[in-house]
Design a protein around this motif. Structure first.
Motif, PDB file in Angstrom:
ATOM      1  N   CYS A  43       0.825  -1.212   0.000  1.00  0.00           N
ATOM      2  CA  CYS A  43       0.000   0.000   0.000  1.00  0.00           C
ATOM      3  C   CYS A  43       0.859   1.262   0.000  1.00  0.00           C
ATOM      4  N   VAL A  44       1.900   1.283   0.819  1.00  0.00           N
ATOM      5  CA  VAL A  44       2.780   2.459   0.868  1.00  0.00           C
ATOM      6  C   VAL A  44       3.478   2.657  -0.469  1.00  0.00           C
ATOM      7  N   PHE A  45       3.944   1.575  -1.065  1.00  0.00           N
ATOM      8  CA  PHE A  45       4.631   1.683  -2.353  1.00  0.00           C
ATOM      9  C   PHE A  45       3.691   2.198  -3.440  1.00  0.00           C
ATOM     10  N   ILE A  46       2.470   1.649  -3.510  1.00  0.00           N
ATOM     11  CA  ILE A  46       1.518   2.090  -4.529  1.00  0.00           C
ATOM     12  C   ILE A  46       1.145   3.558  -4.320  1.00  0.00           C
ATOM     13  N   ALA A  47       0.904   3.941  -3.058  1.00  0.00           N
ATOM     14  CA  ALA A  47       0.544   5.336  -2.780  1.00  0.00           C
ATOM     15  C   ALA A  47       1.675   6.286  -3.168  1.00  0.00           C
ATOM     16  N   ALA A  48       2.913   5.908  -2.856  1.00  0.00           N
ATOM     17  CA  ALA A  48       4.051   6.778  -3.175  1.00  0.00           C
ATOM     18  C   ALA A  48       4.239   6.925  -4.678  1.00  0.00           C
ATOM     19  N   MET A  49       4.143   5.823  -5.411  1.00  0.00           N
ATOM     20  CA  MET A  49       4.320   5.895  -6.863  1.00  0.00           C
ATOM     21  C   MET A  49       3.159   6.636  -7.525  1.00  0.00           C
ATOM     22  N   ALA A  50       1.955   6.473  -6.980  1.00  0.00           N
ATOM     23  CA  ALA A  50       0.819   7.224  -7.519  1.00  0.00           C
ATOM     24  C   ALA A  50       1.010   8.712  -7.298  1.00  0.00           C
ATOM     25  N   TYR A  51       1.519   9.084  -6.120  1.00  0.00           N
ATOM     26  CA  TYR A  51       1.747  10.511  -5.848  1.00  0.00           C
ATOM     27  C   TYR A  51       2.799  11.090  -6.788  1.00  0.00           C
ATOM     28  N   ARG A  52       3.852  10.328  -7.033  1.00  0.00           N
ATOM     29  CA  ARG A  52       4.909  10.827  -7.923  1.00  0.00           C
ATOM     30  C   ARG A  52       4.402  11.047  -9.345  1.00  0.00           C
ATOM     31  N   ASN A  53       3.339  10.359  -9.723  1.00  0.00           N
ATOM     32  CA  ASN A  53       2.800  10.503 -11.071  1.00  0.00           C
ATOM     33  C   ASN A  53       1.627  11.466 -11.145  1.00  0.00           C
ATOM     34  N   LEU A  54       1.310  12.142 -10.044  1.00  0.00           N
ATOM     35  CA  LEU A  54       0.243  13.131 -10.078  1.00  0.00           C
ATOM     36  C   LEU A  54       0.637  14.302 -10.981  1.00  0.00           C
ATOM     37  N   PRO A  55      -0.231  14.740 -11.878  1.00  0.00           N
ATOM     38  CA  PRO A  55       0.091  15.928 -12.689  1.00  0.00           C
ATOM     39  C   PRO A  55       0.257  17.179 -11.828  1.00  0.00           C
ATOM     40  N   PHE A  56      -0.556  17.299 -10.777  1.00  0.00           N
ATOM     41  CA  PHE A  56      -0.497  18.450  -9.873  1.00  0.00           C
ATOM     42  C   PHE A  56      -0.397  17.921  -8.445  1.00  0.00           C
ATOM     43  N   ASP A  57       0.783  18.073  -7.827  1.00  0.00           N
ATOM     44  CA  ASP A  57       0.963  17.605  -6.469  1.00  0.00           C
ATOM     45  C   ASP A  57       0.904  18.765  -5.490  1.00  0.00           C
ATOM     46  N   LEU A  58       1.215  18.489  -4.230  1.00  0.00           N
ATOM     47  CA  LEU A  58       1.070  19.513  -3.193  1.00  0.00           C
ATOM     48  C   LEU A  58       1.987  20.707  -3.429  1.00  0.00           C
ATOM     49  N   ILE A  59       3.232  20.439  -3.804  1.00  0.00           N
ATOM     50  CA  ILE A  59       4.197  21.518  -4.062  1.00  0.00           C
ATOM     51  C   ILE A  59       4.481  21.530  -5.557  1.00  0.00           C
ATOM     52  N   PRO A  60       4.107  22.596  -6.270  1.00  0.00           N
ATOM     53  CA  PRO A  60       4.337  22.631  -7.725  1.00  0.00           C
ATOM     54  C   PRO A  60       5.813  22.433  -8.061  1.00  0.00           C
ATOM     55  N   ASP A  61       6.069  21.655  -9.122  1.00  0.00           N
ATOM     56  CA  ASP A  61       7.448  21.331  -9.498  1.00  0.00           C
ATOM     57  C   ASP A  61       8.231  22.541  -9.975  1.00  0.00           C
ATOM     58  N   TRP A  62       7.545  23.622 -10.404  1.00  0.00           N
ATOM     59  CA  TRP A  62       8.273  24.770 -10.943  1.00  0.00           C
ATOM     60  C   TRP A  62       8.897  25.633  -9.857  1.00  0.00           C
ATOM     61  N   ILE A  63       8.575  25.371  -8.574  1.00  0.00           N
ATOM     62  CA  ILE A  63       9.192  26.133  -7.486  1.00  0.00           C
ATOM     63  C   ILE A  63      10.625  25.640  -7.300  1.00  0.00           C
ATOM     64  N   PRO A  64      11.615  26.529  -7.351  1.00  0.00           N
ATOM     65  CA  PRO A  64      13.018  26.094  -7.218  1.00  0.00           C
ATOM     66  C   PRO A  64      13.257  25.383  -5.887  1.00  0.00           C
ATOM     67  N   LEU A  65      14.028  24.325  -5.933  1.00  0.00           N
ATOM     68  CA  LEU A  65      14.434  23.535  -4.778  1.00  0.00           C
ATOM     69  C   LEU A  65      13.251  22.836  -4.104  1.00  0.00           C
ATOM     70  N   LEU A  66      12.275  23.607  -3.635  1.00  0.00           N
ATOM     71  CA  LEU A  66      11.153  23.012  -2.905  1.00  0.00           C
ATOM     72  C   LEU A  66      10.239  22.193  -3.802  1.00  0.00           C
ATOM     73  N   GLY A  67      10.211  22.504  -5.105  1.00  0.00           N
ATOM     74  CA  GLY A  67       9.278  21.853  -6.006  1.00  0.00           C
ATOM     75  C   GLY A  67       9.468  20.349  -6.109  1.00  0.00           C
ATOM     76  N   LYS A  68      10.686  19.882  -5.879  1.00  0.00           N
ATOM     77  CA  LYS A  68      10.971  18.453  -5.999  1.00  0.00           C
ATOM     78  C   LYS A  68      11.052  17.742  -4.648  1.00  0.00           C
ATOM     79  N   MET A  69      10.895  18.497  -3.558  1.00  0.00           N
ATOM     80  CA  MET A  69      11.045  17.890  -2.247  1.00  0.00           C
ATOM     81  C   MET A  69       9.962  16.852  -1.966  1.00  0.00           C
ATOM     82  N   ASP A  70       8.718  17.166  -2.347  1.00  0.00           N
ATOM     83  CA  ASP A  70       7.656  16.199  -2.088  1.00  0.00           C
ATOM     84  C   ASP A  70       7.821  14.945  -2.944  1.00  0.00           C
ATOM     85  N   ASP A  71       8.331  15.114  -4.177  1.00  0.00           N
ATOM     86  CA  ASP A  71       8.583  13.940  -5.015  1.00  0.00           C
ATOM     87  C   ASP A  71       9.699  13.076  -4.436  1.00  0.00           C
TER      88      ASP A  71
END
Length: 215
Positions: free
Chosen positions: A66-94
């Motif tokens: 369950c943890v693995f599926i949830a993590a991989m699903a989150y990484r493939n979200l088009p829009f996650d909690l922290i937008p990827d375009w934010i420098p440094l912080l954008g990739k922290m959630d991924d």
């Protein structure tokens, strides 16, 4: 409106529909995993405080999946909690999601090798299918390796025939160009440049003498 503008608008609408559908499906999957885990394992609130239950193979493997599926699903979200375009912080959630995926695989490993009690039947079936697939693919692997070796062996005569031509080309064309470049850039002018460095910096002259002595 021109046809190009209409096609562009249709493309944008199609992309938005695709992204929205992907976002909804993945978020629904993530939200449903805790309920699926509890309903599948039959764990109650008291079981989460029982060390024997937490150390069982069923709990560790199911939680890890369950943890693995949830993590991989989150990484493939088009829009996650922290937008990827934010420098440094954008990739922290991924990155954190990737870490959670690793934790999930670790739980599966611990449950498979060290968990108590019976393992989930679905995991046993999946492991059996993987083993059978591995056995079935061994002949194909052997054929692939033999094909590569045969290709290398067939190409060796061609490489041996081309090698003298390449050496001749290097001696007749490339080597003279390199020699001319050395004479131009590393000839007398280069010696003068080194002499000027020695005059300007005594430490440079000392290091050069030490290098010569070592040689």
């Amino acid at each position: 409106r021109t046809s190009r503008l209409i096609l562009a608008e249709m493309g944008v609408i199609g992309w938005l529909a695709h992204v929205s559908m992907k976002q909804a499906v993945l978020m629904g999957l993530i939200a449903s995993l805790p309920g699926l885990f509890i309903s599948y394992t039959g764990f109650t609130e008291d079981d989460f405080a029982n060390p024997e239950k937490l150390g069982s193979a069923q709990f560790l493997i199911s939680a890890g999946v369950c943890v693995f599926i949830a993590a991989m699903a989150y990484r493939n979200l088009p829009f996650d909690l922290i937008p990827d375009w934010i420098p440094l912080l954008g990739k922290m959630d991924d990155l954190f999601a990737g870490l959670c995926a690793g934790v999930g695989l670790t739980l599966v490993y611990l449950g498979w090798h060290y968990g108590t009690g019976p393992k989930p039947a679905e995991i046993l079936v999946a492991a059996d299918l993987l083993e059978k697939a591995h056995v079935a693919l061994v002949p194909a692997k052997v054929v692939a390796v033999q094909s590569v070796k045969a290709g290398i062996k067939a190409a060796r005569p061609f490489a041996n025939a081309v090698k003298p031509l390449a050496e001749t080309f290097y001696k007749s064309t490339v080597a003279p160009v390199i020699a001319a470049a050395k004479t131009t850039f590393f000839g007398a002018a280069f010696d003068e440049y080194v002499a000027s460095l020695e005059k300007a910096n005594p430490a440079f002259s000392l290091v050069r003498k030490l290098v010569k002595v070592k040689k």
